[in-house]
Scaffold this active site. Structure first.
Site, short mmCIF file in Angstrom:
data_model
loop_
_atom_site.label_atom_id
_atom_site.label_comp_id
_atom_site.label_asym_id
_atom_site.label_seq_id
_atom_site.Cartn_x
_atom_site.Cartn_y
_atom_site.Cartn_z
N GLN A 1 50.47 50.45 50.35
CA GLN A 1 49.68 51.65 50.00
C GLN A 1 49.29 51.60 48.54
O GLN A 1 48.58 52.46 48.05
CB GLN A 1 50.51 52.91 50.26
N ASP B 1 47.67 48.46 43.01
CA ASP B 1 47.90 47.78 41.72
C ASP B 1 47.79 46.26 41.76
O ASP B 1 47.85 45.60 40.72
CB ASP B 1 49.27 48.20 41.15
N HIS C 1 45.18 51.37 51.10
CA HIS C 1 44.44 52.38 50.33
C HIS C 1 43.46 51.75 49.34
O HIS C 1 43.08 52.37 48.35
CB HIS C 1 45.43 53.31 49.59
N CYS D 1 22.50 49.43 37.19
CA CYS D 1 21.42 50.23 37.80
C CYS D 1 21.49 51.69 37.35
O CYS D 1 20.63 52.49 37.71
CB CYS D 1 21.50 50.13 39.33
N GLY E 1 60.14 51.50 49.32
CA GLY E 1 59.60 52.34 48.23
C GLY E 1 58.47 53.26 48.63
O GLY E 1 57.57 53.49 47.83
N THR E 2 58.54 53.80 49.84
CA THR E 2 57.54 54.81 50.20
C THR E 2 58.22 56.06 50.72
O THR E 2 59.21 55.98 51.44
CB THR E 2 56.52 54.29 51.25
N SER E 3 57.65 57.23 50.33
CA SER E 3 58.19 58.49 50.81
C SER E 3 57.81 58.70 52.28
O SER E 3 58.32 59.63 52.92
CB SER E 3 57.68 59.65 49.95
N ALA F 1 64.57 48.81 44.78
CA ALA F 1 64.06 47.70 45.61
C ALA F 1 64.32 46.31 45.00
O ALA F 1 64.64 45.37 45.73
CB ALA F 1 62.57 47.90 45.85
P1 OAD Z 1 55.57 58.31 46.65
O1 OAD Z 1 55.45 58.59 45.19
O2 OAD Z 1 55.27 59.43 47.59
O3 OAD Z 1 57.05 57.82 46.97
C1 OAD Z 1 57.73 56.88 46.20
C2 OAD Z 1 59.00 56.50 46.92
O4 OAD Z 1 59.66 55.48 46.17
C3 OAD Z 1 60.02 57.65 47.08
O5 OAD Z 1 60.49 57.69 48.41
C4 OAD Z 1 61.15 57.26 46.12
O6 OAD Z 1 62.42 57.68 46.58
C5 OAD Z 1 61.06 55.75 46.15
N1 OAD Z 1 61.63 55.04 44.98
C6 OAD Z 1 61.88 55.51 43.73
N2 OAD Z 1 62.38 54.53 42.93
C7 OAD Z 1 62.45 53.41 43.70
C8 OAD Z 1 62.88 52.06 43.45
N3 OAD Z 1 63.32 51.67 42.26
N4 OAD Z 1 62.82 51.19 44.49
C9 OAD Z 1 62.39 51.59 45.72
N5 OAD Z 1 61.96 52.82 45.99
C10 OAD Z 1 61.98 53.74 45.00
O7 OAD Z 1 54.67 57.03 46.93
P2 OAD Z 1 54.00 56.53 48.29
O8 OAD Z 1 54.91 56.72 49.45
O9 OAD Z 1 53.47 55.18 48.03
O10 OAD Z 1 47.75 57.87 48.31
O11 OAD Z 1 52.79 57.53 48.43
C11 OAD Z 1 51.88 57.37 49.48
C12 OAD Z 1 50.48 57.74 49.07
O12 OAD Z 1 50.46 59.06 48.55
C13 OAD Z 1 49.90 56.91 47.94
O13 OAD Z 1 49.38 55.69 48.35
C14 OAD Z 1 48.84 57.81 47.38
C15 OAD Z 1 49.66 59.06 47.34
O14 OAD Z 1 49.30 60.25 46.95
C16 OAD Z 1 46.48 58.03 47.87
O15 OAD Z 1 46.22 58.17 46.70
C17 OAD Z 1 45.46 58.00 48.97
#
Ligand code: OAD
Length: 253
Positions: free
Chosen positions: A101, A104, A119, A150, A187-189, A232
Site C-alpha cells: 500500500q 515510497d 495505491h 503543456c 506493518g498495516t493497520s 518488522a
Molecule cells: P497505517 O498508518 O494505518 O498503519 C501502520 C501500521 O504499522 C499499524 O498497524 C502499526 O501498528 C504498524 N507499525 C508501527 N510500527 C511498526 C514497525 N516498526 N514494524 C511493523 N509495523 C509497525 O498504515 P497502512 O495500513 O499502510 O492510503 O494504511 C493504509 C492506507 O491508509 C494507506 O496506504 C493510505 C492510508 O491513509 C491512501 O492514502 C489511499
C-alpha cells in the site's frame, strides 16, 4: 515471540509462492511516518487532504500541506531490514510477490522484483491536462503546484481517497492472494479497503496468514493464524536467519 519466529520459518521454508501485503509500518524504520497511531500523519494533517476532491478543488494547498512533505521524506528514505528481509525471502525462492500500500518505492530499492503498488507510486507524476508522466525527481518544484510543459498541473501517480484502485493492480493482487500458501501481512493497520481484503482472500483459499506488527489489527484472532508482535525489521531478519539455518542442515537419510 521466539517460538513464533521459528514457527514462521517452518511455515515458509518449503513454500515457493508466498505473498506479502505491506503497509506504512514497514517503512517506519526508514524514517517515514505512518498514517495512523502515535506520530502518524493524520495526527497533524486532515486525512481529507488526501481526498481527490480536495486536490481537484485546491491543488496548490494539497501540494503545500501534504505532497511537499511526502516528497522530502521519501527522497531521504532508504530500505530497512524489513524491506531487505522480504528481498532475501525472494532470493531464497520463497516469496513471489509483494502487494504494497506504500508509495515510497522502498521495496524496489531493496531489490524486490514483483511489487504491486496497490495505491500507486509517488515516484511518478502525471499531468492532469495531457496525461504525460514525469519522474518526480525531474519535476520543477520551484512553482507549486508543479506544472507540465503543456501548463497542466501535475498530480502524483498515487491513488487518492475517493479514487478506484487501478483494475490491473486489483486483479493481480487477488490472483496472487488466492494462489499463495502463506501470506505475510507486515506493518498495516488493515482497515483500508480493498487492500485489507487480500488476507481474507488468501485465508479463504487455504493460505496461512502471518501478521508482523507491534499491535493487533482487525485481522488478528480472526483472519490471521498468528501475530508476531514487534517491529518488522528485526523480526523479518530473525525469520530469514532461521530459514537459512534450516536450509543449511543436511537432509536426514
Ligand atoms: P497505517 O498508518 O494505518 O498503519 C501502520 C501500521 O504499522 C499499524 O498497524 C502499526 O501498528 C504498524 N507499525 C508501527 N510500527 C511498526 C514497525 N516498526 N514494524 C511493523 N509495523 C509497525 O498504515 P497502512 O495500513 O499502510 O492510503 O494504511 C493504509 C492506507 O491508509 C494507506 O496506504 C493510505 C492510508 O491513509 C491512501 O492514502 C489511499
Amino acid at each position: 515471540m521466539e517460538h513464533l519466529i521459528k514457527k514462521a520459518a517452518r511455515d515458509l521454508v518449503d513454500v515457493d509462492n508466498a505473498v506479502a501485503l505491506t503497509g506504512a509500518g514497514i517503512s517506519i524504520e526508514s524514517g517515514i511516518p505512518p498514517f495512523r497511531g502515535k506520530g502518524g500523519l493524520w495526527e497533524r494533517i486532515d486525512p481529507m487532504m488526501a481526498h481527490i476532491d480536495t486536490f481537484l478543488n485546491d491543488p496548490e494547498k494539497v501540494w503545500r500541506v501534504l505532497m511537499n512533505e511526502m516528497k522530502d521524506v521519501i527522497d531521504m528514505a532508504r530500505p530497512n531490514d524489513a524491506h531487505l528481509g522480504l528481498y532475501r525471502l525472494e532470493e531464497l525462492g520463497i516469496l513471489k510477490t509483494i502487494i504494497t500500500q506504500n508509495v515510497d518505492g522502498l521495496h524496489q530499492m531493496a531489490g524486490s522484483r514483483d511489487v504491486i503498488e496497490f495505491h500507486g507510486s509517488f515516484a511518478w507524476q502525471r499531468c492532469m491536462e495531457c496525461d504525460s508522466r514525469c519522474e518526480t525527481r525531474d519535476v520543477d518544484m520551484t512553482q507549486i503546484p508543479p506544472r507540465c510543459l503543456c501548463g497542466g498541473i501535475y498530480r502524483p501517480d498515487c491513488v487518492f481517497f475517493g479514487e478506484q484502485i487501478p483494475p490491473r493492480y486489483f486483479q493481480r493482487s487477488q490472483q496472487a492472494a488466492s494462489g499463495c500458501e502463506v501470506m505475510l501481512v507486515v506493518g498495516t493497520s488493515a482497515i483500508i479497503q480493498p487492500a485489507c481484503l487480500m488476507p481474507m482472500t488468501a485465508a479463504e483459499s487455504g493460505a496461512k496468514v502471518i501478521e508482523i506488527n507491534p499491535d493487533s489489527t482487525p485481522l488478528t484472532n480472526s483472519v490471521s493464524d498468528y501475530l508476531i508482535r514487534g517491529p518488522a525489521g528485526p523480526i523479518l531478519n530473525r525469520i530469514v536467519d532461521e530459514i537459512e539455518k534450516i536450509l543449511a542442515k543436511p537432509e536426514p537419510n
